[in-house]
Design an enzyme around this catalytic site. Sequence first.
Site, mmCIF file in Angstrom:
data_model
loop_
_atom_site.group_PDB
_atom_site.id
_atom_site.type_symbol
_atom_site.label_atom_id
_atom_site.label_comp_id
_atom_site.label_asym_id
_atom_site.label_seq_id
_atom_site.Cartn_x
_atom_site.Cartn_y
_atom_site.Cartn_z
ATOM 1 N N ASP A 38 0.819 -1.214 0.000
ATOM 2 C CA ASP A 38 0.000 0.000 0.000
ATOM 3 C C ASP A 38 0.852 1.262 0.000
ATOM 4 O OD1 ASP A 38 -2.355 -1.403 0.007
ATOM 5 O OD2 ASP A 38 -2.807 -1.079 2.127
ATOM 6 N N TYR A 66 4.541 -7.908 9.357
ATOM 7 C CA TYR A 66 4.330 -6.461 9.409
ATOM 8 C C TYR A 66 4.457 -5.937 10.827
ATOM 9 C CZ TYR A 66 2.113 -7.065 4.797
ATOM 10 O OH TYR A 66 1.858 -7.376 3.483
ATOM 11 N N ASP A 80 -6.888 3.769 6.609
ATOM 12 C CA ASP A 80 -5.518 4.134 6.970
ATOM 13 C C ASP A 80 -5.396 5.649 7.099
ATOM 14 O OD1 ASP A 80 -5.267 5.240 4.403
ATOM 15 O OD2 ASP A 80 -4.101 3.565 3.612
ATOM 16 N N ARG A 172 -5.069 -3.344 7.190
ATOM 17 C CA ARG A 172 -6.102 -2.334 7.447
ATOM 18 C C ARG A 172 -7.401 -2.985 7.905
ATOM 19 N NH1 ARG A 172 -7.057 0.490 2.120
ATOM 20 N NH2 ARG A 172 -5.871 -1.207 1.153
#
Length: 281
Positions: A38, A66, A80, A172
């Site tokens: 992203d 992550y 986000d 997300r």
Amino acid sequence: MNGLLNLYKPSGMSSARAVSKIKRILGEKTVGHMGTLDPMAEGVLIVGVGKATRLFDRLCGKKKTYIAKFTFGYETDTLDAFGEIAERTKDIPSVDAVIGAMRSLIGESEQMPPIYSAKHVQGKRAYALARSGESPELKPSRITIYDAQLVCQPKIDETVFKITCSAGTYIRSICRDVARMCGSLATLTYLQRSASGNFDVADSISFEELESKKEHALVSAETVLDLPRYDVPSELFDDLDHGRKIACSLEHDSLIYGNGIFFGVGKAENGVLKIKTYLRD
């Protein structure tokens, strides 16, 4: 030019733009990333150069790790920090409640992707439909969260997790779901991909380093593929080199070598060696 690049993509840049920049730096037309990251996210972006772009299907589906920060109290339209605030709440859950919700998601589950995502809906990207005011009808995807550990709690309304998950998982959406399970709202305000398959953030390079190292920054595909090695007998090297049939009984994909030269990934098909992914320089 042929190999793989472990790029540290900065936040604020799309994966497509990162690829375009690499093309310019290396002067190479055949470049492609092995799984999008992203625009808000930073960290490991695996990029194939030359024949290594043929490894997309092998590398794109690897586990990802992550570091993600969830900020509670509001939710944006994109889920986000780059989105517009869509809803607020004063209900801030305890860190124990957040950890419990996060841990409950470990394992396989159906995840609903964000409407602002690269998913295809009726031949168009979901984010394109969302930006035009439409509500794309997305279907849940089967994902796996292998592990999730609390890293820290910087503020009363923030939690930072280290999450290891399958390819195709939207962090997300995890943030959204954890918050809603706690009767709250949250937005993903920081995301770093720290690992993708065998590629780790500790070994990644910046654009500045790439400008300096150029093709020397590339990693050979043979060093990162978790496959057994098969050496074609030396007396058959000429047949291998010219693509002639070689009797073979390899049942599984292997790294194929001839006289120490790496040719690619192959196995036996109908008793004959087949180079499925040709990677020789």
